[in-house]
Design a protein around this motif. Sequence first.
Motif, PDB file in Angstrom:
ATOM      1  N   GLU A 176      -5.435  -1.847  -5.802  1.00  4.58           N
ATOM      2  CA  GLU A 176      -5.192  -0.413  -5.674  1.00  4.58           C
ATOM      3  C   GLU A 176      -3.712  -0.098  -5.871  1.00  4.58           C
ATOM      4  O   GLU A 176      -3.362   0.895  -6.513  1.00  4.58           O
ATOM      5  N   ALA A 177      -2.840  -0.943  -5.326  1.00  9.09           N
ATOM      6  CA  ALA A 177      -1.400  -0.745  -5.529  1.00  9.09           C
ATOM      7  C   ALA A 177      -1.051  -0.842  -7.014  1.00  9.09           C
ATOM      8  O   ALA A 177      -0.260  -0.050  -7.535  1.00  9.09           O
ATOM      9  N   LYS A 223      -2.178   2.332  -8.719  1.00  7.43           N
ATOM     10  CA  LYS A 223      -1.324   3.475  -8.419  1.00  7.43           C
ATOM     11  C   LYS A 223      -0.044   3.486  -9.255  1.00  7.43           C
ATOM     12  O   LYS A 223       0.555   4.539  -9.452  1.00  7.43           O
ATOM     13  N   ILE A 224       0.372   2.312  -9.723  1.00  7.46           N
ATOM     14  CA  ILE A 224       1.567   2.271 -10.582  1.00  7.46           C
ATOM     15  C   ILE A 224       1.183   2.143 -12.057  1.00  7.46           C
ATOM     16  O   ILE A 224       2.005   1.785 -12.893  1.00  7.46           O
ATOM     17  N   ASP A 272       0.840  -1.204   0.000  1.00  8.74           N
ATOM     18  CA  ASP A 272       0.000   0.000   0.000  1.00  8.74           C
ATOM     19  C   ASP A 272       0.876   1.257   0.000  1.00  8.74           C
ATOM     20  O   ASP A 272       0.639   2.198  -0.773  1.00  8.74           O
ATOM     21  N   LYS A 308       7.121   0.930  -9.337  1.00  7.55           N
ATOM     22  CA  LYS A 308       6.665   0.099 -10.451  1.00  7.55           C
ATOM     23  C   LYS A 308       7.355  -1.256 -10.527  1.00  7.55           C
ATOM     24  O   LYS A 308       6.836  -2.184 -11.159  1.00  7.55           O
ATOM     25  N   ASN A 355      -7.890   5.578  -8.872  1.00  4.73           N
ATOM     26  CA  ASN A 355      -6.487   5.532  -9.295  1.00  4.73           C
ATOM     27  C   ASN A 355      -6.304   4.947 -10.690  1.00  4.73           C
ATOM     28  O   ASN A 355      -5.171   4.712 -11.115  1.00  4.73           O
ATOM     29  N   GLY A 380       2.768   1.580  -3.292  1.00  2.00           N
ATOM     30  CA  GLY A 380       1.892   2.103  -4.338  1.00  2.00           C
ATOM     31  C   GLY A 380       1.848   3.617  -4.296  1.00  2.00           C
ATOM     32  O   GLY A 380       1.951   4.286  -5.327  1.00  2.00           O
ATOM     33  N   GLU A 436       5.443  -4.782  -9.734  1.00  2.00           N
ATOM     34  CA  GLU A 436       4.289  -5.298 -10.484  1.00  2.00           C
ATOM     35  C   GLU A 436       4.232  -6.826 -10.489  1.00  2.00           C
ATOM     36  O   GLU A 436       3.184  -7.424 -10.212  1.00  2.00           O
TER      37      GLU A 436
END
Length: 213
Positions: free
Chosen positions: A111-112, A115-116, A79, A87, A149, A82, A90
């Motif tokens: 969500e993470a 965010k990336i 979290d 990145k 996001n 993110g 992933e």
Amino acid sequence: MDLEKKEKLIRRIVEERGKDALPTLLRLLGDEDPEVREIVSEAFRLLGDDAREFLYAELLKRWRKGIEKNNVALLYIVDILGDLGEKRMEKILLDMLSKYDVEEALLVIYEALAKIGRGEKFLPYLEYLLFEDSYRKELCEQVAMVLANIDSEKSVDLLLRALDDDTFSEKNKEFFLKAIFLLITRNPSFVRYIVEKGREDVMDKIRKLGDTT
């Protein structure tokens, strides 16, 4: 020790020790008090790149050892990573999806990924959670924050649809509006998209929300 004293202590640790405080903060991230964890998370974010490198190395180490089923501690780490835009994680995040069987935990991972910049391919699943899942009312606010996001017109469409769904509460709909506001803040072109869809009513509510934030 009360929460205020804990917050002061954590901030003093960060101010006095800087990046040397990272191992201590990692231990505190496992505190049973969610408010303490939030303070610690914010401390990590304040440490920026140093925190990002430290937490990514920790995540990589744990992943290589093998991720335990439903490991909550890793969710706190991803979290924060993110938010810090890491990145490189992933592949680890995609692997983690098979390690959790609780939707709330999976949404932290989605969500993470969002965010990336890797969340768009999960939009069909997020749509299912928002409108079809038997626990959709319990999950809807968390889903909305994931959508916030993902810079996609589809995200906007899903949130607009949720606003029109009377099975959601007014409190839920406040989250949907907040999610749209966050999307617009990041990508102002969504304002025109919403207006062209004839939803000036939504824009009026967003403007009022912006005035209070």
